[in-house]
Design an enzyme around this catalytic site. Structure first.
Site, mmCIF file in Angstrom:
data_model
loop_
_atom_site.group_PDB
_atom_site.id
_atom_site.type_symbol
_atom_site.label_atom_id
_atom_site.label_comp_id
_atom_site.label_asym_id
_atom_site.label_seq_id
_atom_site.Cartn_x
_atom_site.Cartn_y
_atom_site.Cartn_z
ATOM 1 N N CYS A 271 -2.123 -6.460 -6.412
ATOM 2 C CA CYS A 271 -1.826 -7.792 -6.956
ATOM 3 C C CYS A 271 -2.538 -8.049 -8.279
ATOM 4 C CB CYS A 271 -2.224 -8.866 -5.947
ATOM 5 S SG CYS A 271 -1.240 -8.812 -4.433
ATOM 6 N N CYS B 286 -9.612 -16.267 -11.255
ATOM 7 C CA CYS B 286 -10.720 -15.312 -11.217
ATOM 8 C C CYS B 286 -11.977 -15.948 -10.627
ATOM 9 C CB CYS B 286 -11.012 -14.784 -12.620
ATOM 10 S SG CYS B 286 -9.642 -13.843 -13.341
#
Length: 274
Positions: A35, A105
């Protein structure tokens, strides 16, 4: 080309604590190379039950590396109870902000920390709860709900920035919107007493002083409240924030999110140039 802060560049080009802790007390693996982002986090406690060492291995972009590196620095010296209070917004703020498209993130870092702490406590976390909504990135309805609640998200684009859900084929976009509408309806169920503008200003100033300015001042920045007009919060950038190329991301991705979470979900932060 993304607008990165100096601290993001620093923690990407010279990452701290790369590797793996020997005989760790906490271990976590989150994400997936398939991913695009994967992170392994390990930490060790000292005799006082404080995190004395934390290291990471990651596969991902500059923001993923910088976020993981920042997280390992942030948790050092903390107890597990103190460390588990760290949010993805705290990680982004530590770095002086992240591009909105890269907020996932910081979310990956928070997920790794939560899972490593669960490992330390002996809590099983292997089963991914919820229904897979985004097949492309394996994101569940639970993960989308959590992102919407914690970050006061209100659009599919924001959900994609924070979770990657919807960033592939796009077949799940309608389902994501349904989840957003349901969560925001639930959040708005409790009727809050209507604040006067003076009460709203005082509350915003309190949150700025307590939650926002300390993080900004770590990097030499600051903001000043100029006015509040309805739900528009007018701020002027001060210190390093006035010259930082990524300060707009900090205003929207950190300051606005905190004010929406702690004051009102309808607030919109706008910059005032003087």
């Amino acid at each position: 080309m993304w607008e990165y802060t100096d601290k993001v560049r620093e923690y990407f080009l010279e990452p701290r604590n790369v590797g793996e802790v020997d005989n760790p007390d906490g271990v976590a693996e989150v994400g997936s190379i398939a991913c695009g982002d994967a992170l392994r986090l390990t930490f060790k406690l000292d005799e006082n039950k404080r995190i004395s060492e934390a290291k990471f291995k990651t596969f991902g972009c500059a923001s993923a590396i910088a976020s993981a590196s920042a997280l390992t620095e942030m948790v050092k010296g903390l107890t597990v109870e103190e460390a588990e209070k760290i949010t993805n917004q705290d990680i982004a703020a530590y770095l002086g902000g992240l591009p909105k498209e890269k907020m996932h993130c910081s979310v990956l870092g928070q997920q790794a920390l939560e899972k490593a702490i669960a490992y330390y406590r002996g809590v099983p976390t292997e089963v991914k709860e919820g229904e897979i909504i985004c097949e492309c990135f394996g994101v569940t309805d639970r993960e989308i709900e959590q992102a919407v609640r914690k970050n006061s998200l209100s659009s599919v684009e924001e959900v994609t920035n924070y979770t990657k859900a919807g960033g592939g084929c796009g077949n799940c976009l309608d389902r994501i919107q349904e989840i957003i509408d349901r969560v925001r309806a639930e959040v708005r169920e409790p009727v809050r007493p209507k604040m006067t503008n003076i009460q709203k200003i005082r509350m915003i100033e309190e949150i700025l002083d307590r939650e926002i300015r300390p993080a900004l001042k770590n990097d030499g920045g600051d903001v000043e409240l100029i006015d509040v007009i309805g739900n528009r919060v007018l701020l002027a950038k001060r210190g390093y924030c006035a010259v930082c190329p990524a300060s707009q991301q900090t205003l929207k991705g950190f300051v606005e999110v905190k004010l929406r979470e702690l004051v009102s979900p309808d607030l919109v932060v706008e910059e005032v140039t003087e």
